[in-house]
Scaffold this motif. Structure first.
Motif, mmCIF file in Angstrom:
data_model
loop_
_atom_site.group_PDB
_atom_site.id
_atom_site.type_symbol
_atom_site.label_atom_id
_atom_site.label_comp_id
_atom_site.label_asym_id
_atom_site.label_seq_id
_atom_site.Cartn_x
_atom_site.Cartn_y
_atom_site.Cartn_z
ATOM 1 N N ALA A 109 71.178 -4.083 5.260
ATOM 2 C CA ALA A 109 71.166 -2.865 6.070
ATOM 3 C C ALA A 109 69.731 -2.406 6.319
ATOM 4 O O ALA A 109 69.400 -1.942 7.410
ATOM 5 N N VAL A 110 68.877 -2.545 5.319
ATOM 6 C CA VAL A 110 67.465 -2.187 5.475
ATOM 7 C C VAL A 110 66.823 -3.090 6.530
ATOM 8 O O VAL A 110 66.112 -2.624 7.410
ATOM 9 N N GLU A 111 67.073 -4.380 6.445
ATOM 10 C CA GLU A 111 66.498 -5.317 7.411
ATOM 11 C C GLU A 111 66.984 -5.041 8.828
ATOM 12 O O GLU A 111 66.192 -5.099 9.773
ATOM 13 N N ARG A 112 68.264 -4.728 8.980
ATOM 14 C CA ARG A 112 68.786 -4.396 10.308
ATOM 15 C C ARG A 112 68.081 -3.162 10.860
ATOM 16 O O ARG A 112 67.722 -3.116 12.038
ATOM 17 N N TYR A 113 67.887 -2.172 10.016
ATOM 18 C CA TYR A 113 67.182 -0.958 10.447
ATOM 19 C C TYR A 113 65.748 -1.288 10.872
ATOM 20 O O TYR A 113 65.293 -0.879 11.928
ATOM 21 N N LEU A 114 65.036 -2.032 10.043
ATOM 22 C CA LEU A 114 63.640 -2.338 10.324
ATOM 23 C C LEU A 114 63.462 -3.190 11.578
ATOM 24 O O LEU A 114 62.423 -3.118 12.230
ATOM 25 N N GLN A 115 64.455 -3.984 11.934
ATOM 26 C CA GLN A 115 64.381 -4.828 13.118
ATOM 27 C C GLN A 115 64.933 -4.137 14.368
ATOM 28 O O GLN A 115 64.800 -4.652 15.467
ATOM 29 N N GLY A 116 65.534 -2.970 14.193
ATOM 30 C CA GLY A 116 66.192 -2.289 15.304
ATOM 31 C C GLY A 116 65.271 -1.415 16.129
ATOM 32 O O GLY A 116 64.093 -1.230 15.835
ATOM 33 N N GLU A 117 65.833 -0.875 17.181
ATOM 34 C CA GLU A 117 65.094 -0.019 18.107
ATOM 35 C C GLU A 117 64.863 1.385 17.551
ATOM 36 O O GLU A 117 63.888 2.043 17.900
ATOM 37 N N ALA A 118 65.750 1.859 16.686
ATOM 38 C CA ALA A 118 65.632 3.229 16.166
ATOM 39 C C ALA A 118 64.319 3.437 15.432
ATOM 40 O O ALA A 118 63.664 4.476 15.587
ATOM 41 N N VAL A 119 63.907 2.469 14.643
ATOM 42 C CA VAL A 119 62.667 2.609 13.879
ATOM 43 C C VAL A 119 61.462 2.718 14.816
ATOM 44 O O VAL A 119 60.532 3.488 14.562
ATOM 45 N N LYS A 120 61.484 1.995 15.919
ATOM 46 C CA LYS A 120 60.387 2.068 16.888
ATOM 47 C C LYS A 120 60.351 3.435 17.558
ATOM 48 O O LYS A 120 59.283 4.026 17.752
ATOM 49 N N ARG A 121 61.518 3.952 17.925
ATOM 50 C CA ARG A 121 61.588 5.275 18.568
ATOM 51 C C ARG A 121 61.121 6.368 17.617
ATOM 52 O O ARG A 121 60.390 7.284 18.013
#
Length: 50
Positions: A11-23
């Motif tokens: 779940a952490v990896e999915r978050y870190l690779q997702g668009e939400a973290v960039k926004r």
């Protein structure tokens, strides 16, 4: 400071690779500029009481 409880390391990896973290990072830079410092740490529960 914000704390999040996640269900798995995946779940952490999915978050870190997702668009939400960039926004979120871009929003923080826009709002606070150089006064902001973004860091992340992953904590692992060793023992639970209760």
């Amino acid at each position: 400071m914000a704390w999040y409880e996640l269900t798995s390391p995946e779940a952490v990896e999915r978050y870190l690779q997702g668009e939400a973290v960039k926004r979120l990072r871009a929003d923080g830079v826009t709002r606070f500029g150089t006064a902001m410092r973004a860091t992340r740490a992953t904590l692992t529960e060793v023992v639970s009481f209760g």
